[in-house]
Motif scaffolding. Structure first.
Motif, PDB file in Angstrom:
ATOM      1  N   LEU A 106     -18.269 -22.356  -6.517  1.00 34.08           N
ATOM      2  CA  LEU A 106     -17.346 -23.401  -6.071  1.00 34.08           C
ATOM      3  C   LEU A 106     -18.071 -24.444  -5.225  1.00 34.08           C
ATOM      4  N   GLU A 107     -17.574 -25.674  -5.296  1.00 38.29           N
ATOM      5  CA  GLU A 107     -17.980 -26.706  -4.347  1.00 38.29           C
ATOM      6  C   GLU A 107     -16.714 -27.311  -3.758  1.00 38.29           C
ATOM      7  N   LEU A 108     -16.628 -27.326  -2.413  1.00 38.23           N
ATOM      8  CA  LEU A 108     -15.448 -27.823  -1.709  1.00 38.23           C
ATOM      9  C   LEU A 108     -15.857 -28.986  -0.809  1.00 38.23           C
ATOM     10  N   LYS A 109     -14.985 -29.976  -0.716  1.00 30.14           N
ATOM     11  CA  LYS A 109     -15.280 -31.137   0.127  1.00 30.14           C
ATOM     12  C   LYS A 109     -13.994 -31.701   0.689  1.00 30.14           C
ATOM     13  N   ALA A 237     -20.961 -22.734  -2.698  1.00 34.45           N
ATOM     14  CA  ALA A 237     -21.407 -21.335  -2.620  1.00 34.45           C
ATOM     15  C   ALA A 237     -20.895 -20.532  -3.813  1.00 34.45           C
ATOM     16  N   TRP A 238     -21.567 -19.380  -4.013  1.00 31.76           N
ATOM     17  CA  TRP A 238     -21.101 -18.373  -4.966  1.00 31.76           C
ATOM     18  C   TRP A 238     -20.276 -17.333  -4.201  1.00 31.76           C
ATOM     19  N   PRO A 794     -24.218 -13.596  -3.152  1.00 31.21           N
ATOM     20  CA  PRO A 794     -22.899 -14.254  -3.081  1.00 31.21           C
ATOM     21  C   PRO A 794     -22.081 -13.778  -1.892  1.00 31.21           C
ATOM     22  N   ILE A 795     -21.119 -14.626  -1.491  1.00 32.76           N
ATOM     23  CA  ILE A 795     -20.243 -14.310  -0.370  1.00 32.76           C
ATOM     24  C   ILE A 795     -19.217 -13.269  -0.797  1.00 32.76           C
TER      25      ILE A 795
END
Length: 800
Positions: A106-109, A237-238, A794-795
């Protein structure tokens, strides 16, 4: 085994072993039982990362889908807590909302945007890139899609990606936008009202689903990320997919029964080879140390609580470097010093006997298959009644007929064994030759001891054990049923006795506790069997060179059911996959329409140019590999990751000495006029990736010397306190030449030369300390390079 399973009536049960949601092994079905005994062992290398090791109990159904009764799931991090000991586990309910595996990128902004009326508003941008390692659904790649939600106390906005067909690694690359806050001047009415401070309570939730088309969609996992972690910055992050927190919870977890497991899990961090040179050299010169009890290899066995822990890596390392025979001879000579009677020679579980046992398992694996597999298959697949114990006979049994059946089997097994000397591996013959001469030297007045020294291993510890437990030696896929197991036990008892005939002077009949076995053996002609055993033992303990067994008869290496891509075209013009039975011998690789049928296609081993994994994107199928030979590549799909890894390893091992092996290959398939990997349009284009196994190696025994040395280092580290205690004992003996002080502290250690032993111990401790430093440096480097949230690390769970 399991006990007190539900439902509370006699059913047919089996158990599966799963890495996350991927089944890698399955036991045989135990019929009509509530407490089934499986008694099966599975040893396998784990070829990929995983979160859970799970065991599922199934109720076998003939007409409907098999019913999952319950499961035991153990986190990877917790496996060390259970290793090396038996444990009873309560079965837990199988909840579809908790059956998850895989990870998502994912990429969050969080952006500030200006609305139409000029006011400021915060906007959340969610870019869902891809997923890796989603589970198979009913044995096939899933049709995944994702829902992306912004969830808070008074809102639940949800958006959905497109469905990706037939893939466990979907590439979504879709972006979604959510309004997070509005300015106070924003007056347009909406279904929700969000205040500035509510950001602390908002979170992004991503749910993965399998599109069920006409049936219900299946939950694949979820992740949750609080919006507050963004803090006006981009976050990428993954994440490991997690089970639902509100999954179905059963209150009757105690009613499902329990499962007994014995798990042995090891995880080694193997450094580059040069780090192990000091420890490796110290271990390899063990056979030259005088006395042998002062050697590093012997000390390893002394400090390990269970000698087997030390024996396995030690034997493999010495085998790899051709140092096993002199070491076995040295420890056997020490063993014989404590043997007072010839008829008890090599009967205990000493370091010498365990080393020979392990050597026979490794080196003699193919020898056993050549010798016993066909007759064991006959006994297991077409069993004849063989019970001769009057107490165990069932109504209608004929003891004379049973005795004839047992005699037929014993004769056949015995004949296969005594005629197999030409196939006995040279290394086993060398070890038997040493044992024979050491025994004759220790008991010069006993003419039979040279034979009993060899027969105590080859008959009692090798053939007899393989007969009674064929599944342990890979002669059969599963533990035999109760009746067949009893037949094999009786045959094994007979083989043990026949094998000792001619090597001991006392009557064999007196060695039986059971009267019925005495009656059975009265039918045997002693002299005939004695001469056969004597000739066989002479042959297998001779150092004369023999023709390798592979030249006269092919060695059966592996077989099983897999899927292959059709070489021709189907009626609708597309390539398809067909289920076939594959067989690998030392001469050829074949596939058949069914087991025991004639081969449809044969590739001589000498013609195989490479064996490599095939990228999943070639056919949207997991666990695929390719066999490259003179014609078009043969594309094969295994049933799970462990099976694929084992087939690739077996094929590589038997072909690595081929002179025409390729150095480069194509990781993907040639489809629609081009290679998917490098886009080259000519099918004859040279490969674009280097082959992973292009170095010739030993085709019989595949051993990683560095890994075995790392395992030995781990054992020394675990038993550091015992090394120090042994060091203190040596110092005490050297200083106090009189009676030993506090003998209980070290009376279990064998110390023949305290000075030599002390010197070796100092070397071991020094080497272990240096390796500790190397491991610490590597772990620091690894932790700094594998950032938390990367694909490699990964998280897990929520980000805070």
């Amino acid at each position: 085994d399991a006990k007190h399973l539900v439902p509370n009536k006699m059913r047919d049960f089996f158990c599966t072993i799963n890495l996350d949601q991927e089944e890698v092994f399955r036991t045989q079905v135990v019929e009509k039982s509530l407490s089934p005994y499986f008694g099966e062992e599975f040893y396998f290398e784990i070829p990929r990362t995983f979160q859970w090791l799970s065991f599922y109990i199934y109720d076998k159904s003939v007409l409907q889908k098999d019913l999952r009764i319950g499961k035991v799931s153990i986190k990877k991090e917790d496996l060390f807590n259970y290793t090396g000991k038996e444990n009873w586990f309560m079965l837990q309910p199988v909840d579809s909302n908790s059956e998850v595996q895989g990870k998502v990128h994912l990429e969050l902004k969080l952006n500030e945007v200006i609305t139409d009326n000029g006011s400021m508003c915060q906007q959340l941008v969610v870019h869902i890139k891809e997923c890796h390692g989603l589970p198979l659904i009913n044995g096939q790649n899933c049709d995944p899609y994702a829902t992306v939600s912004l969830v808070g106390p008074s809102r639940n906005d949800q958006k959905k990606t497109k469905v990706k067909k037939k893939t466990s690694n979907p590439q979504f690359n879709e972006t979604f936008y959510f309004e997070v806050t509005r300015s106070s001047s924003y007056t347009k009415k909406s279904q929700f009202q969000v205040e500035e401070e509510d950001i602390e309570k908002l979170e992004v939730r991503v749910d993965l689903w399998n599109n069920g088309n006409l049936v219900q969609d299946i939950f694949l996992g979820e992740i949750k990320v609080p919006v507050k972690v963004l803090r006006n910055d981009s976050f990428q992050a993954w994440y490991l997919l997690q089970p639902r927190e509100n999954g179905n919870k059963s209150s009757k977890t105690d009613d499902l029964g329990s499962l007994r497991l014995n798990i042995c899990y090891t995880e080694d961090c193997v450094l580059p080879s040069e780090y192990y040179s000091s420890l490796r050299n110290l271990l390899l010169k063990s056979s030259d140390v005088q006395p042998i009890s002062a050697s590093a290899a012997y000390i390893l066995s002394e400090v390990c609580r269970d000698k087997y822990d030390a024996v396995l890596p030690l034997v493999r390392l010495l085998l790899h470097h051709h140092k096993l025979v002199p070491f076995v001879a040295a420890v056997a000579e020490l063993d014989l010093k404590d043997t007072q009677e010839a008829n008890t020679i090599f009967r205990g579980n000493s370091l010498a006997t365990r080393c020979v046992d392990e050597m026979m398992k490794i080196v003699g694996k193919h020898y056993l298959k050549i010798t016993l597999k066909s007759v064991i298959d006959e006994i297991c697949e077409s069993p004849k009644p063989c019970e001769i114990d009057p107490i165990k006979l069932r109504e209608g049994d004929n003891v004379e007929s049973n005795m004839d059946n047992l005699r037929y089997y014993v004769d056949k097994v015995f004949r296969e064994i005594v005629q197999s000397s030409i196939s006995c591996p040279t290394l086993m013959c060398d070890v038997f030759y040493s044992l024979r001469h050491l025994a004759a030297k220790r008991f010069p007045n006993d003419p039979h001891v040279q034979y009993s020294a060899v027969s105590s291993f080859v008959f009692l510890r090798f053939f007899a054990v393989a007969v009674v437990s064929p599944h342990t030696f890979h002669l059969r896929p599963h533990h035999p049923d109760a009746q067949t197991s009893r037949t094999l036990t009786l045959i094994s008892k007979a083989i043990q006795t026949l094998g000792s005939w001619g090597s001991l002077t006392k009557s064999k009949l007196s060695s039986f506790k059971e009267t019925f076995m005495c009656e059975f053996f009265k039918t045997f002609q002693e002299e005939k069997f004695t001469e056969s055993v004597k000739k066989f033992l002479d042959d297998v303990s001779s150092t004369e060179s023999k023709e390798p067994s592979g030249l006269s008869e092919p060695v059966h290496l592996k077989e099983g059911e897999m899927y292959k891509r059709a070489q021709g075209r189907t009626r609708i013009g597309k390539k398809n996959f067909k289920k076939r039975w594959f067989c690998l011998t030392s001469r050829e690789f074949t596939y058949h329409k069914q087991q025991d049928k004639e081969p449809i296609f044969t590739i001589p081993i000498k013609n195989i140019l490479a064996v490599e994994k095939l990228d999943e994107n070639s056919f949207n199928k997991k666990n695929m590999f390719q066999v490259l030979h003179g014609e078009k590549p043969l594309y094969i799909q295994a049933n799970n990751c462990v099976e694929a890894s084992e087939w690739i390893e077996a094929l590589c091992r038997v072909t690595r000495c081929n002179q025409k092996r390729l150095s480069f290959y194509h990781p993907s398939a040639f489809l629609n006029g081009s290679w998917l990997c490098c886009k080259a349009t000519a099918e004859s284009t040279m490969g674009c990736a280097r082959c992973t196994a292009d170095v010739p190696a030993d085709t019989q025994i595949e051993i990683d010397g560095d890994r075995e040395t790392e395992r030995i280092y781990s054992l020394f580290t675990i038993n550091r306190s015992k090394l120090q205690k042994l060091e203190e004992a040596c110092g005490s003996i050297a200083v106090y030449q009189g009676p030993r002080k506090e003998p209980d502290d070290y009376s279990n250690f064998t110390i023949e030369d305290s000075v030599a032993t002390f010197h070796t111990l100092q070397q071991i401790i020094d080497i272990v300390e240096k390796l500790n430093e190397s491991h610490e440096k590597y772990q620091k480097k690894r932790s700094s390079s594998a950032k938390y949230g990367s694909e490699e690390n990964p998280i897990v769970g929520k980000v805070s």
